[in-house]
Design an enzyme around this catalytic site. Structure first.
Site, PDB file in Angstrom:
ATOM      1  N   LYS A 160       0.861  -1.189   0.000  1.00  0.00           N
ATOM      2  CA  LYS A 160       0.000   0.000   0.000  1.00  0.00           C
ATOM      3  C   LYS A 160       0.898   1.240   0.000  1.00  0.00           C
ATOM      4  CE  LYS A 160      -4.192   1.400   2.431  1.00  0.00           C
ATOM      5  NZ  LYS A 160      -4.979   1.830   1.299  1.00  0.00           N
TER       6      LYS A 160
HETATM    7  C1  LIG Z   1      -6.455  -0.126  -3.832  1.00  0.00           C
HETATM    8  C2  LIG Z   1      -7.233  -0.659  -2.682  1.00  0.00           C
HETATM    9  N1  LIG Z   1      -7.909  -1.809  -2.841  1.00  0.00           N
HETATM   10  C3  LIG Z   1      -8.636  -2.330  -1.839  1.00  0.00           C
HETATM   11  C4  LIG Z   1      -8.717  -1.698  -0.610  1.00  0.00           C
HETATM   12  C5  LIG Z   1      -9.523  -2.317   0.493  1.00  0.00           C
HETATM   13  O1  LIG Z   1      -8.671  -2.802   1.501  1.00  0.00           O
HETATM   14  P1  LIG Z   1      -9.145  -2.901   3.006  1.00  0.00           P
HETATM   15  O2  LIG Z   1     -10.389  -3.683   3.006  1.00  0.00           O
HETATM   16  O3  LIG Z   1      -8.028  -3.579   3.701  1.00  0.00           O
HETATM   17  O4  LIG Z   1      -9.373  -1.509   3.474  1.00  0.00           O
HETATM   18  C6  LIG Z   1      -8.028  -0.505  -0.402  1.00  0.00           C
HETATM   19  C7  LIG Z   1      -8.052   0.159   0.903  1.00  0.00           C
HETATM   20  O5  LIG Z   1      -7.108   0.102   1.640  1.00  0.00           O
HETATM   21  C8  LIG Z   1      -7.257   0.021  -1.454  1.00  0.00           C
HETATM   22  O6  LIG Z   1      -6.601   1.155  -1.294  1.00  0.00           O
END
Ligand SMILES: Cc1ncc(COP(=O)(O)O)c(C=O)c1O
Length: 307
Positions: A160
């Protein structure tokens, strides 16, 4: 989007500092080259006080994102867990969004970030449903973006990293400028990947599916939570790739994410999805609310109380 309301404290480099003192120099390395990794975590109001949802899983992902980028964090998972708990206690909000961030700081410029000092912060603010309360209730309208999702040969999507979100921002802006609420990104093979900040699921004839991690997505923690719920609810689940047109012909489509929660998608590229009822999405939304609020038996271990 949200206008940030200042709170009392931010955790910065090992201590809680006053909100206005959590500042950086304009020559902070990460501002120029996008070398920052972050997390998005929610703390929910429960009958026992504020509880942070799946904190350790988020912090594990944070440490893994840093590892992918050779970023040496001077804090352990335990220290970061304590930082999050201390921060929630210090700010006194019953519910909030937490943002751990590690970035290349001030002191060196140039494209080798390993020379710059690493700084770590955890901030929090009050943030309602990312795609709006109305979106959670009635569904949002999504546009399949002309931008392709970054893939692991370019920028590893499972880390991330702030740089990935330039790709997300291009897709989001395109969707909003075209009058939609949110984007859906395809991967470089032309299959559905995810939203700019959400994973995506489809339901067809009572089979629920989501793209596999190999499709170039962030492995969402809400995605994982939903996958566990599908087993609890004895629903048929598959991790498989699907095309844009399979979205159009789905019975239900929904986003998952810490910020967005579980949000139905009522329209993709101008095509209404299903009948406008979201029976499976609704079941999952109810279960998610129960889990995050400490009302789901057997899932208490997902909560870290900051009381
Ligand atoms: C690109 C992306 N995909 C999916 C998610 C969903 O992830 P999570 O459920 O861990 O928040 C996020 C959020 O963090 C994201 O930034």
């Amino acid at each position: 989007m949200v206008a940030i309301q200042p709170l009392a404290k931010i955790w910065l480099d090992g201590q809680l500092v006053d909100w206005d003192r959590a500042q950086v120099h304009v020559l902070t390395h990460a501002l120029h080259y996008g070398y920052a990794v972050f997390e998005g975590i929610r703390c929910h109001a429960t009958s026992r006080g504020p509880a942070i949802f799946r904190l350790d899983e988020h912090l594990e992902r944070f440490l893994n994102s840093a590892k992918v980028y050779r970023m040496k964090l001077p804090y352990s998972l335990e220290q970061l867990r304590q930082a999050c708990v201390d921060l929630v206690r210090a700010n006194g909000l019953p519910a909030a969004y937490l943002r751990p961030l590690a970035f290349s700081g001030y002191g060196e410029m140039g494209l080798d970030p390993t020379k710059a000092p690493v700084q770590v912060a955890v901030a929090m603010w009050s943030w309602g449903a990312y795609l709006g309360e109305a979106g959670q209730e009635h569904g949002v309208r999504a546009l399949v973006s002309s931008w392709t999702r970054v893939d692991s040969r370019m920028l590893p999507p499972q880390a991330k990293c702030a740089a990935n979100y330039a790709n997300s921002a291009l897709a989001k802006m395109e969707a909003v400028a075209a009058g939609y609420d949110e984007a859906i990104l395809l991967n470089s093979a032309g299959m559905v990947a995810e939203g700019p900040g959400e994973n995506i699921f489809r339901v067809k004839k009572d089979v629920v599916s989501t793209p596999p991690a190999s499709s170039g997505i962030l492995r969402g923690i809400t995605r994982d939570t939903v996958i566990e719920f599908l087993a609890d609810e004895h629903l048929v689940f598959r991790r498989n790739d699907f095309t844009r047109e399979e979205l159009f012909t789905s019975d239900e489509v929904f986003y998952t994410g810490t910020a967005a929660g579980i949000t139905p998608i009522r329209e993709v590229d101008g095509r209404p999805i299903g009948t406008g009822d979201y029976p499976i999405t609704r079941r999952l939304q109810r279960r998610y609310a129960a889990a995050t609020e400490g009302r789901l038996p057997g899932r208490e271990g997902w909560l870290t109380y900051a009381t």
